[in-house]
Design an enzyme around this catalytic site. Structure first.
Site, PDB file in Angstrom:
ATOM      1  N   VAL A  58     -13.627  10.924   5.843  1.00 55.57           N
ATOM      2  CA  VAL A  58     -12.915  10.235   6.921  1.00 55.57           C
ATOM      3  C   VAL A  58     -12.115  11.259   7.732  1.00 55.57           C
ATOM      4  CG1 VAL A  58     -11.333   8.343   7.470  1.00 55.57           C
ATOM      5  CG2 VAL A  58     -12.758   8.216   5.411  1.00 55.57           C
ATOM      6  N   TYR A  73      -7.896  18.162  -7.994  1.00 57.64           N
ATOM      7  CA  TYR A  73      -8.191  16.932  -7.244  1.00 57.64           C
ATOM      8  C   TYR A  73      -9.308  16.141  -7.928  1.00 57.64           C
ATOM      9  CZ  TYR A  73      -9.285  13.878  -3.285  1.00 57.64           C
ATOM     10  OH  TYR A  73      -9.515  12.781  -2.490  1.00 57.64           O
ATOM     11  N   ILE A  75       0.826  -1.199   0.000  1.00 56.08           N
ATOM     12  CA  ILE A  75       0.000   0.000   0.000  1.00 56.08           C
ATOM     13  C   ILE A  75       0.859   1.247   0.000  1.00 56.08           C
ATOM     14  CG2 ILE A  75      -0.230  -0.109   2.537  1.00 56.08           C
ATOM     15  CD1 ILE A  75      -3.059   1.141   2.159  1.00 56.08           C
ATOM     16  N   ASN A 103      -3.107   4.268  -2.558  1.00 57.34           N
ATOM     17  CA  ASN A 103      -3.807   5.066  -1.567  1.00 57.34           C
ATOM     18  C   ASN A 103      -3.248   6.482  -1.432  1.00 57.34           C
ATOM     19  OD1 ASN A 103      -5.297   5.642   1.090  1.00 57.34           O
ATOM     20  ND2 ASN A 103      -3.153   5.672   1.736  1.00 57.34           N
ATOM     21  N   LYS A 151      -8.911  12.320  -9.828  1.00 60.55           N
ATOM     22  CA  LYS A 151      -9.661  11.137  -9.420  1.00 60.55           C
ATOM     23  C   LYS A 151     -10.504  10.568 -10.560  1.00 60.55           C
ATOM     24  CE  LYS A 151      -8.067  10.822  -5.262  1.00 60.55           C
ATOM     25  NZ  LYS A 151      -7.171   9.700  -4.904  1.00 60.55           N
ATOM     26  N   THR A 184      -9.246  12.612   8.793  1.00 57.56           N
ATOM     27  CA  THR A 184      -7.819  12.574   8.453  1.00 57.56           C
ATOM     28  C   THR A 184      -7.271  13.999   8.390  1.00 57.56           C
ATOM     29  OG1 THR A 184      -8.268  12.718   6.077  1.00 57.56           O
ATOM     30  CG2 THR A 184      -8.156  10.499   7.041  1.00 57.56           C
TER      31      THR A 184
END
Length: 246
Positions: free
Chosen positions: A184, A149, A7, A82, A153, A186
């Site tokens: 999430v 961004y 990862i 990731n 993606k 983060t």
């Protein structure tokens, strides 16, 4: 026979949560990141220090990592793209050349490159092979201030679909999916909340999510991604949303 997870960005954030979930289910973990995590839970994680924002030598370095694995002892190997960055928040014309290069490098070029190397190096491995690309709902919903961004993606999602079409033609081809982990708790979320309303007009929505305890923790989303990987009740090339599996 061993199971492996490789990862990128596995030393913190969502990557840390994913690595923890796979480790708890008997996987050997190899994390590739720019820095080491010195916490106790990383003692049994093989950490490789690589600057994923630089292309030079990256392919060869990843190839070398794969050659350290005894392919005849592998039952299953999962590679997760990731690592990523939101980059500078703001309208596209307010991003410099280096801003643009940096986000496209880490979010798009690096996963494309590493996916290519993984497919090439493991094409003759007689084991279960899977690539999971951590994408984002920003691939399907445009946000003011996130043009780079969002676009990066979208590229990841279409790469996922196209590679799946290619791998279907190969004996024991690699399965590949993309997953949207949702919102999430983060450092990226912290960066969003610190942005100015002028740079990111949806800022208050993300502030409200934090204040209402609506953010998912990294351990929970890591376990959810592991469970989604294990299900495999979806076609190769699927684009999945964690929230659909809760």
């Amino acid at each position: 026979m061993k199971k492996y997870l490789i990862i990128t960005g596995g030393n913190k954030g969502i990557g840390s949560g994913i690595g923890s979930a796979y480790k708890n289910h008997g996987y050997q973990i190899i994390s590739i990141a720019r820095t080491l995590n010195q916490q106790d839970e990383f003692k049994n994680v093989k950490q490789i220090v690589l600057d994923l924002s630089k292309t030079e030598g990256l392919g060869n370095a990843f190839s070398q990592i794969l050659t350290t694995i005894d392919k005849d002892s592998v039952e299953r190997i999962v590679f997760i793209n990731n690592a990523g960055t939101l980059g500078k928040i703001g309208r596209l014309e307010n991003n410099s050349v280096s801003d643009i290069q940096n986000i496209i490098q880490l979010n798009t070029i690096t996963p494309f490159l590493l996916t290519s190397v993984f497919l090439k190096e493991t094409q003759n491995w007689n084991c279960s092979k899977k690539i999971i690309n951590i994408s984002s709902g920003a691939a399907v919903k445009p946000y003011y201030g996130w043009s780079l961004y969002c676009a990066s993606k979208v590229a990841i999602d279409m790469m996922t679909k196209a590679v799946a079409v290619e791998q279907k033609t190969i004996p024991n081809g690699t399965k590949i999916i993309a997953i949207y982990p949702g919102v999430v708790d983060t450092n990226m979320q912290e960066q969003i909340r610190k942005s100015s309303p002028e740079s990111f007009i949806d800022r208050q929505r993300f502030v409200d999510l934090k204040e209402s305890n609506s953010l998912v923790n990294i351990e929970t989303v890591g376990q959810e991604i592991f469970e989604m990987d294990r299900l495999e009740n979806y076609p190769n090339g699927a684009i999945l949303n964690v929230s659909d599996y809760r």
